[in-house]
Structures are given as structure tokens and as C-alpha cells.
Write an enzyme that holds these catalytic residues in place. Sequence first.
Site, PDB file in Angstrom:
ATOM      1  N   ASN A   9       0.864  -1.188   0.000  1.00 48.88           N
ATOM      2  CA  ASN A   9       0.000   0.000   0.000  1.00 48.88           C
ATOM      3  C   ASN A   9       0.897   1.233   0.000  1.00 48.88           C
ATOM      4  OD1 ASN A   9      -1.856   2.012   0.471  1.00 48.88           O
ATOM      5  ND2 ASN A   9      -2.306   1.408   2.591  1.00 48.88           N
ATOM      6  N   LYS A  11       0.056   4.274  -0.264  1.00 49.85           N
ATOM      7  CA  LYS A  11      -0.612   5.449   0.336  1.00 49.85           C
ATOM      8  C   LYS A  11      -0.374   6.673  -0.552  1.00 49.85           C
ATOM      9  CE  LYS A  11       0.083   3.345   4.813  1.00 49.85           C
ATOM     10  NZ  LYS A  11      -0.012   3.473   6.242  1.00 49.85           N
ATOM     11  N   HIS A  94      -9.601   0.828   5.180  1.00 50.43           N
ATOM     12  CA  HIS A  94      -8.296   1.065   5.811  1.00 50.43           C
ATOM     13  C   HIS A  94      -8.500   2.044   6.976  1.00 50.43           C
ATOM     14  CE1 HIS A  94      -4.188   2.336   6.491  1.00 50.43           C
ATOM     15  NE2 HIS A  94      -3.807   1.244   5.846  1.00 50.43           N
ATOM     16  N   GLU A  96      -6.883   4.475   8.038  1.00 53.45           N
ATOM     17  CA  GLU A  96      -6.675   5.899   7.734  1.00 53.45           C
ATOM     18  C   GLU A  96      -7.919   6.480   7.075  1.00 53.45           C
ATOM     19  OE1 GLU A  96      -2.982   5.352   5.642  1.00 53.45           O
ATOM     20  OE2 GLU A  96      -2.029   4.842   7.543  1.00 53.45           O
ATOM     21  N   GLU A 166      -5.236  -5.098  10.767  1.00 56.40           N
ATOM     22  CA  GLU A 166      -4.158  -4.113  10.891  1.00 56.40           C
ATOM     23  C   GLU A 166      -4.397  -3.255  12.122  1.00 56.40           C
ATOM     24  OE1 GLU A 166      -3.113  -2.350   6.902  1.00 56.40           O
ATOM     25  OE2 GLU A 166      -5.106  -3.176   6.618  1.00 56.40           O
ATOM     26  N   GLY A 172       2.402   2.155  10.732  1.00 57.17           N
ATOM     27  CA  GLY A 172       3.303   3.292  10.595  1.00 57.17           C
ATOM     28  C   GLY A 172       4.004   3.696  11.884  1.00 57.17           C
ATOM     29  N   SER A 211       3.506  -2.241  10.291  1.00 60.21           N
ATOM     30  CA  SER A 211       4.968  -2.201  10.425  1.00 60.21           C
ATOM     31  C   SER A 211       5.641  -3.528  10.075  1.00 60.21           C
ATOM     32  CB  SER A 211       5.365  -1.741  11.834  1.00 60.21           C
ATOM     33  OG  SER A 211       4.915  -0.418  12.060  1.00 60.21           O
TER      34      SER A 211
HETATM   35  C1  PEP Z   1      -0.804  -0.067   6.063  1.00 61.52           C
HETATM   36  O1  PEP Z   1      -0.717   0.839   5.264  1.00 61.52           O
HETATM   37  O2  PEP Z   1      -1.850  -0.680   6.153  1.00 61.52           O
HETATM   38  C2  PEP Z   1       0.334  -0.434   6.887  1.00 61.52           C
HETATM   39  C3  PEP Z   1       0.294  -1.590   7.479  1.00 61.52           C
HETATM   40  O3  PEP Z   1       1.387   0.457   6.966  1.00 61.52           O
HETATM   41  P1  PEP Z   1       2.831   0.184   7.645  1.00 61.52           P
HETATM   42  O4  PEP Z   1       3.346  -1.114   7.084  1.00 61.52           O
HETATM   43  O5  PEP Z   1       3.643   1.363   7.249  1.00 61.52           O
HETATM   44  O6  PEP Z   1       2.612   0.086   9.120  1.00 61.52           O
END
Ligand code: PEP
Length: 250
Positions: A9, A11, A94, A96, A166, A172, A211
Site C-alpha cells: 500500500n 498510500k 483502511h 486511515e 491491521e 506506521g 509495520s
Molecule cells: C498499512 O498501510 O496498512 C500499513 C500496514 O502500513 P505500515 O506497514 O507502514 O505500518
Amino acid sequence: MRRGLVIGNWKMNINWHSAIALVDGIVADMPAVNADLVVCPPYLYIPEVSARITDTRLICGSQNIAAHAEGAYTGEISGSMLREFDCKYAIVGHSEHRKYYADDNVVVAKRYRQAIASGIVPILSTGDSLAQRKQGTTFEVVAKQIEDVIDIAGIDSFHHAVISYEPLWAIGTGRTATGEQAQEVLEFIRRLIDSKSPEIAEKIQILYGGSVKPENAKNLLAMPDIDGVLVGGASLDTDSFLKIYSSFQN
Ligand code: PEP
């Protein structure tokens, strides 16, 4: 045996030139791994990315999808538009998007339903906050995020869907769930699906995200219910992303 799946992803990161370099680098060095590899670029870059990966094993997905088939929905991108550029997957729900654009479970379910109707595989993203985890309501929160989608789209739609867990506290932040923490929730999700359809529970791919890095991917992927990973930050670097993908080997 469920097939492995790694989703990148991007983003709202990187520019046009870096996006091209990234996708070309992934295609050039993609190892022979028995799992699918997907990139989800910003909408604007999807046509170019799709064109560059034609006849390769890399798959294109999107970071979201409109909750409606067509019409006066300024700023939205429909499932049929995504299909025109060969998008096979769409992330829905997601954290976000839930947080910054107030997508609630019902809106997420409608996006999910549009993906299914368009022949795109929705990646239904679920997750708990740190406060919810501390209060011990993780299972309740995740169950509601999934059950609201089942209510609107029906359990049979999950024949053509992927679920990801997640945790917000791991996205992040550099703080990854341990393999055991992730496994506990993914196992719960599979049991929840099993209570509605054992057949779907057996075959549905469930992913962990938060992460994920080359250093922790192997440990996560060794867990029995983790079929793959959704990767944010580490998917922006060809080497890191492909190392994560290679974690399926051995
Ligand atoms: C995500 O965008 O869903 C995500 C898991 O980001 P990151 O790997 O940066 O934590």
C-alpha cells in the site's frame, strides 16, 4: 492450502518518477515465489503501473473504491473504472480512511459490495486502537467490522474477498504485533467466518498488516492463520518489499 499474498500500500507517497522506478524494479527482480504480489499505487498512477506490469506476475490493486456504481460523487473512482485499468484488488476500510474520512462500517460495506459487483477482490481492512486493545474489546471491534459487512453484502461474497487485520497501534508506528498477537486475532476472524461458512473459512486469505519489515515477516508468516501481509512503509523500497515477499520461501 491457501495461497500466500503480499499487498503493498503506497498510500499518498512518492512521485511519478519514483513510482515508475519502484514498479520497474519490483518486476525486474521479482523472485519465483509461490504467492501473489500486489501493489496499490495512488489512483493517478494506476494506468501507468498497470501498463508496465502487463504480462508480468505483479498485480495491480487500488487503495479504495467508490461506494456507488456511478453518478455525482465528486472525487470518487468506481469499480468499473478500476477494472478498465486491470485492478484486481481494492482495499476497503483502511483505518486511515475510517479515521480521516469518517468511513463507518456501513460505508465500508458499501465500498466492499461495489468491489464484489465489479469483479474486484475487496481487501476488508479491520483493526483495533490501542485503547480498545487495553480495554480488552479487540475481538468485539473486529467482529463488528466484519459482521456489518456480512449483513450488507452477505457471507457468500467472502468467497471472493480477503480480510486483513491491521491494528492501528502498529500502522506506521514501527511497533509490530508479535506473531502470537497477530495469530490470536486472525484465528478469531477465521473462527467467526467458520461459524457462518466452514467452506469459506477454510479457503479465505487473512492478512496481517502493521509495520511489517523484512526482519519480522518470516516470523509472522510462520503463524498458521496468517496467509500474507499488507505492507505500507516497507513497500516503498524495492529491496525491502521483495525481501518480505521472499519470506514465503523456506
Ligand atoms: C498499512 O498501510 O496498512 C500499513 C500496514 O502500513 P505500515 O506497514 O507502514 O505500518
